[in-house]
Motif scaffolding. Sequence first.
Motif, mmCIF file in Angstrom:
data_model
loop_
_atom_site.group_PDB
_atom_site.id
_atom_site.type_symbol
_atom_site.label_atom_id
_atom_site.label_comp_id
_atom_site.label_asym_id
_atom_site.label_seq_id
_atom_site.Cartn_x
_atom_site.Cartn_y
_atom_site.Cartn_z
ATOM 1 N N ILE A 164 9.061 4.961 -5.089
ATOM 2 C CA ILE A 164 9.136 3.882 -3.869
ATOM 3 C C ILE A 164 7.574 3.348 -4.033
ATOM 4 O O ILE A 164 7.488 2.277 -3.114
ATOM 5 C CB ILE A 164 9.539 4.079 -2.702
ATOM 6 C CG1 ILE A 164 8.722 5.059 -1.957
ATOM 7 C CG2 ILE A 164 10.896 4.622 -2.673
ATOM 8 C CD1 ILE A 164 9.128 5.158 -0.381
ATOM 9 N N LEU A 165 6.661 3.877 -4.543
ATOM 10 C CA LEU A 165 5.182 3.396 -4.460
ATOM 11 C C LEU A 165 5.024 2.330 -5.399
ATOM 12 O O LEU A 165 5.571 2.044 -6.322
ATOM 13 C CB LEU A 165 4.253 4.679 -4.527
ATOM 14 C CG LEU A 165 4.420 5.634 -3.749
ATOM 15 C CD1 LEU A 165 3.321 6.713 -4.131
ATOM 16 C CD2 LEU A 165 4.224 5.441 -2.178
ATOM 17 N N GLU A 166 4.171 1.330 -4.919
ATOM 18 C CA GLU A 166 3.935 0.146 -5.737
ATOM 19 C C GLU A 166 2.722 0.089 -6.057
ATOM 20 O O GLU A 166 2.198 -0.810 -7.103
ATOM 21 C CB GLU A 166 4.130 -1.376 -4.751
ATOM 22 C CG GLU A 166 5.534 -1.381 -4.545
ATOM 23 C CD GLU A 166 5.938 -2.540 -3.598
ATOM 24 O OE1 GLU A 166 5.261 -3.472 -3.703
ATOM 25 O OE2 GLU A 166 6.787 -2.159 -2.574
ATOM 26 N N GLN A 167 1.582 0.944 -5.617
ATOM 27 C CA GLN A 167 0.242 1.158 -6.182
ATOM 28 C C GLN A 167 0.297 2.347 -7.271
ATOM 29 O O GLN A 167 0.942 3.405 -7.111
ATOM 30 C CB GLN A 167 -0.827 1.255 -5.146
ATOM 31 C CG GLN A 167 -0.836 0.464 -3.933
ATOM 32 C CD GLN A 167 -1.387 -1.082 -4.614
ATOM 33 O OE1 GLN A 167 -2.111 -0.978 -5.677
ATOM 34 N NE2 GLN A 167 -0.759 -2.200 -3.915
ATOM 35 N N LYS A 168 -0.576 1.827 -8.433
ATOM 36 C CA LYS A 168 -0.677 3.006 -9.327
ATOM 37 C C LYS A 168 -1.872 4.012 -8.854
ATOM 38 O O LYS A 168 -3.133 3.554 -9.289
ATOM 39 C CB LYS A 168 -0.862 2.451 -10.605
ATOM 40 C CG LYS A 168 0.359 1.639 -11.101
ATOM 41 C CD LYS A 168 -0.001 0.977 -12.729
ATOM 42 C CE LYS A 168 1.285 0.145 -13.068
ATOM 43 N NZ LYS A 168 0.930 -0.503 -14.322
ATOM 44 N N GLY A 169 -1.460 5.013 -8.358
ATOM 45 C CA GLY A 169 -2.684 5.922 -7.837
ATOM 46 C C GLY A 169 -2.913 5.733 -6.429
ATOM 47 O O GLY A 169 -2.610 4.968 -5.721
ATOM 48 N N ASP A 170 -3.831 6.755 -6.046
ATOM 49 C CA ASP A 170 -4.082 6.813 -4.697
ATOM 50 C C ASP A 170 -5.832 6.368 -4.534
ATOM 51 O O ASP A 170 -6.778 6.833 -5.183
ATOM 52 C CB ASP A 170 -3.877 8.092 -3.946
ATOM 53 C CG ASP A 170 -2.724 8.495 -4.117
ATOM 54 O OD1 ASP A 170 -1.779 7.590 -4.184
ATOM 55 O OD2 ASP A 170 -2.178 9.694 -3.959
ATOM 56 N N LEU A 189 0.742 -1.105 0.103
ATOM 57 C CA LEU A 189 -0.170 0.039 0.004
ATOM 58 C C LEU A 189 0.840 1.376 -0.016
ATOM 59 O O LEU A 189 2.070 1.110 0.291
ATOM 60 C CB LEU A 189 -0.852 0.064 1.183
ATOM 61 C CG LEU A 189 -1.949 -1.199 1.372
ATOM 62 C CD1 LEU A 189 -2.663 -1.270 2.769
ATOM 63 C CD2 LEU A 189 -2.850 -1.017 0.245
ATOM 64 N N ASN A 190 0.345 2.296 -0.490
ATOM 65 C CA ASN A 190 1.161 3.646 -0.521
ATOM 66 C C ASN A 190 1.248 4.210 0.938
ATOM 67 O O ASN A 190 2.420 4.159 1.407
ATOM 68 C CB ASN A 190 0.415 4.730 -1.262
ATOM 69 C CG ASN A 190 0.291 4.234 -2.681
ATOM 70 O OD1 ASN A 190 1.179 3.489 -3.110
ATOM 71 N ND2 ASN A 190 -0.516 4.902 -3.561
ATOM 72 N N SER A 191 0.099 4.632 1.594
ATOM 73 C CA SER A 191 0.338 5.215 3.068
ATOM 74 C C SER A 191 -1.018 5.426 3.560
ATOM 75 O O SER A 191 -1.731 6.510 3.608
ATOM 76 C CB SER A 191 1.329 6.564 2.795
ATOM 77 O OG SER A 191 1.270 6.821 4.317
ATOM 78 N N PRO A 192 -1.661 4.191 4.431
ATOM 79 C CA PRO A 192 -2.830 4.273 4.710
ATOM 80 C C PRO A 192 -2.978 5.707 5.662
ATOM 81 O O PRO A 192 -2.309 5.866 6.612
ATOM 82 C CB PRO A 192 -3.403 3.182 5.565
ATOM 83 C CG PRO A 192 -2.318 2.269 4.547
ATOM 84 C CD PRO A 192 -0.824 3.004 4.456
ATOM 85 N N ASN A 193 -4.182 6.298 5.433
ATOM 86 C CA ASN A 193 -4.198 7.407 6.164
ATOM 87 C C ASN A 193 -5.382 7.704 7.237
ATOM 88 O O ASN A 193 -5.433 8.149 8.312
ATOM 89 C CB ASN A 193 -4.589 8.677 5.306
ATOM 90 C CG ASN A 193 -4.423 10.036 5.701
ATOM 91 O OD1 ASN A 193 -3.610 10.592 6.213
ATOM 92 N ND2 ASN A 193 -5.795 10.581 5.795
ATOM 93 N N ASP A 194 -6.689 7.298 6.780
ATOM 94 C CA ASP A 194 -7.963 7.351 7.393
ATOM 95 C C ASP A 194 -8.800 6.237 7.303
ATOM 96 O O ASP A 194 -8.884 5.516 6.292
ATOM 97 C CB ASP A 194 -8.711 8.701 7.150
ATOM 98 C CG ASP A 194 -9.543 9.166 8.158
ATOM 99 O OD1 ASP A 194 -9.703 8.568 9.162
ATOM 100 O OD2 ASP A 194 -10.396 10.053 7.634
#
Length: 207
Positions: free
Chosen positions: A65-71, A39-44
Amino acid sequence: IFNDSGDMIVCESASRRVITIAPDGSETVLADSYEGGKLNSPNDACVDSNGGIYFSDHSMRSKEILEQKGDHIYYISPDRSRIIKVTGDLQYPNGVILNPVGDKLYVTDSGAKKTYVYTVNPDGTLKDKKVFADEGYDGLAMDVNGNVYITPITDMVSVYDPGGRRIGEIPTPSRPANICFGGIGMKTLFLTCGSTVYSIEMSIMGF
């Protein structure tokens, strides 16, 4: 946030995962990847009446360094067997909250600086994306009447009724970020503003 069992649901942005912490302190990882990528960076996050969990995952880290395409917004099924990507066209999803009935999901998009509302399908997926408010950046809260409290990118909290009509604002000492109801009787509104946490006694209960 907490589920009905008293477990605290935590979005660990730096560790790039969503976990629960039980009352005895034990931890369980609910989500740390999607389709083989971290995951990118879980927030809420928010919990529906079935125990399913919606969470926002955005790119606070370098794109390299992100492995997901998009948020995106993801949904963890109540039985914890599946993680479903339920949005695909948000710029920077941030705050997420469900209405009291549980048939609407509200999302702030920090990139678009708007707040969207979706209709929730029985399987947890979303449909009928609409602009709920032409402002929105970080957190969301809701009272028992379904009024939505939005922290935009200004020094105030904006309040909207369930129909999307702006009905008021609460001035704040600096730009607010996270927001939630709590306290005795759920009648205290808590705000993070920079390095300070503020509380406001309300006449209405939070949901």
